[in-house]
Design an enzyme around this catalytic site. Sequence first.
Site, short mmCIF file in Angstrom:
data_model
loop_
_atom_site.label_atom_id
_atom_site.label_comp_id
_atom_site.label_asym_id
_atom_site.label_seq_id
_atom_site.Cartn_x
_atom_site.Cartn_y
_atom_site.Cartn_z
N HIS A 14 11.14 10.36 59.51
CA HIS A 14 11.20 9.60 58.24
C HIS A 14 10.11 8.53 58.26
O HIS A 14 10.24 7.52 58.96
CB HIS A 14 12.59 8.93 58.09
N HIS A 16 6.94 6.45 55.68
CA HIS A 16 6.19 6.23 54.43
C HIS A 16 4.73 6.03 54.81
O HIS A 16 4.38 5.03 55.43
CB HIS A 16 6.71 4.98 53.70
N LEU A 17 3.90 7.00 54.43
CA LEU A 17 2.47 6.89 54.77
C LEU A 17 1.65 6.36 53.60
O LEU A 17 0.46 6.09 53.77
CB LEU A 17 1.93 8.25 55.22
N ARG A 18 2.28 6.22 52.42
CA ARG A 18 1.59 5.68 51.24
C ARG A 18 0.39 6.55 50.85
O ARG A 18 0.28 7.70 51.22
CB ARG A 18 1.15 4.21 51.47
N ASN A 42 7.90 9.00 47.92
CA ASN A 42 8.04 7.97 46.87
C ASN A 42 6.71 7.29 46.56
O ASN A 42 6.56 6.08 46.67
CB ASN A 42 9.14 6.95 47.23
N LYS A 100 14.11 14.94 49.12
CA LYS A 100 14.61 13.58 49.30
C LYS A 100 15.35 13.13 48.06
O LYS A 100 14.84 13.21 46.96
CB LYS A 100 13.43 12.62 49.56
N HIS A 137 18.89 8.86 50.73
CA HIS A 137 18.97 7.39 50.79
C HIS A 137 20.38 7.05 50.33
O HIS A 137 20.68 7.12 49.14
CB HIS A 137 17.92 6.74 49.88
N HIS A 175 18.20 6.60 57.74
CA HIS A 175 18.25 5.18 58.16
C HIS A 175 19.65 4.57 58.08
O HIS A 175 19.89 3.65 57.32
CB HIS A 175 17.24 4.34 57.35
N LEU A 220 15.41 -1.80 53.09
CA LEU A 220 16.61 -1.20 52.50
C LEU A 220 16.90 0.12 53.18
O LEU A 220 15.97 0.88 53.43
CB LEU A 220 16.40 -0.99 50.99
N ASP A 248 11.32 5.06 59.39
CA ASP A 248 11.27 4.44 58.05
C ASP A 248 10.18 3.38 58.00
O ASP A 248 10.31 2.40 57.27
CB ASP A 248 12.63 3.87 57.64
N HIS A 252 3.90 -2.65 53.45
CA HIS A 252 3.54 -3.32 52.19
C HIS A 252 2.53 -4.41 52.54
O HIS A 252 2.64 -5.02 53.62
CB HIS A 252 4.76 -4.00 51.55
N ALA A 264 10.79 -4.45 49.86
CA ALA A 264 11.60 -3.99 50.99
C ALA A 264 10.78 -3.04 51.85
O ALA A 264 10.12 -2.14 51.32
CB ALA A 264 12.84 -3.26 50.48
O1 DOR Z 1 12.84 -0.71 53.03
C1 DOR Z 1 12.54 0.32 52.45
N1 DOR Z 1 11.26 0.56 52.06
N2 DOR Z 1 13.49 1.20 52.17
C2 DOR Z 1 13.25 2.27 51.41
O2 DOR Z 1 14.16 3.01 51.17
C3 DOR Z 1 11.91 2.51 50.82
C4 DOR Z 1 10.88 1.85 51.59
C5 DOR Z 1 9.55 1.76 50.87
O3 DOR Z 1 9.10 2.79 50.34
O4 DOR Z 1 8.95 0.69 50.86
ZN ZN Z 2 12.32 5.33 53.76
#
Ligand code: DOR
Ligand code: ZN
Length: 341
Positions: A14, A16-18, A42, A100, A137, A175, A220, A248, A252, A264
């Site tokens: 899991h 997030h590579l953006r 996402n 997802k 989620h 998570h 989150l 996870d 940011h 988050a």
């Molecule tokens: O903390 C989080 N950040 N929880 C998530 O479910 C999404 C993630 C994000 O994409 O920043």
């Molecule tokens: Zn996530």
Amino acid sequence: MTDRLTIRRPDDWHVHLRDGAMLEAVVSQTARQFARAIVMPNLTPPVTTVAAAEAYRARILAALPADGDFRPLMTCYLTDGADPTEIARGHESGAFTACKLYPAHATTNSAHGVTDIRALGPVLDTMQRIGMPLLIHGEVTDRDVDIFDREAVFIERTLAPLVRDFPDLKIVLEHITTAEAAAFVADAGPLVAATITPQHLHLNRNALFDGGLRPHAYCLPVIKRERHRLAVRAAAVSGSPKFFLGTDSAPHAVERKEMDCGCAGIFNAPFALESYVAVFEEEGALDKFEGFASEHGPRFYGLPLNEGTVTLERKPVEVPARVAGLVPFHAGETLGWRLAE
Ligand code: DOR
Ligand code: ZN
């Protein structure tokens, strides 16, 4: 005392590579440690089609040196309009490893998420039939439910009925943060599993308010009370094949974390293995680390175990204040194990 720990190459189930400049900045941190990663969809707009997943995979690979062998495993973001035919086609071709499910408005870029999971029946029937995992989620989004209770309420209201109604569907509760989630997954059948992040093993909710408001501990589902952290730790080190590594990591920009409505997400990729192994050592469970990091995930997904190994050595490593211009998890701390070169 063990001073070196060699394990089969791990995967991150899991992350997030953006995209764009952020992708370029962060992807090597994951590729350096993990052979494969389940990449969250996402983005803006979300990854909902085979074409979008293939294009995103290509951008990820283009951001890495050509001689590497990191394999991104792509996911399809479920919306109310999700198309079972497109999902099955993507799974068949290897474009989508899993789907997802974000409840609408549960977290970052979830505005296009699912408003009523019961309306997704045809999609879930298809996924169950073809053996495609559903990654969840697991939080309700009702504003009248206390944010610290949203996972437990989701399990009761949504997940338990889902598992009952789709008994052959592979489900990963992502998570997990609570004793309720750890117990639900442990007690469910073999098709229900969970990922666990480093932050939910290290931190309880006091960390959010430690001498002041701490935006870099905010993710989150939000970190919970100590008793929940202990239950999640016990699950991680239990040796149960239902629990596996999913960072996870959710980067940011610093100014988007440190603002009046901060985002988050915790950027834990840079020292992910070091962070997890510290927990297994504290729990006297170094012998369970390889299963958690390298075996349980691929077995659940029905994928081969990786060839090759990585070695962690007991040597202090100082986590810098910034990595790639971002604040990493454990910034300013010294961890006791590090990845050997
Ligand atoms: O903390 C989080 N950040 N929880 C998530 O479910 C999404 C993630 C994000 O994409 O920043
Ligand atoms: Zn996530």
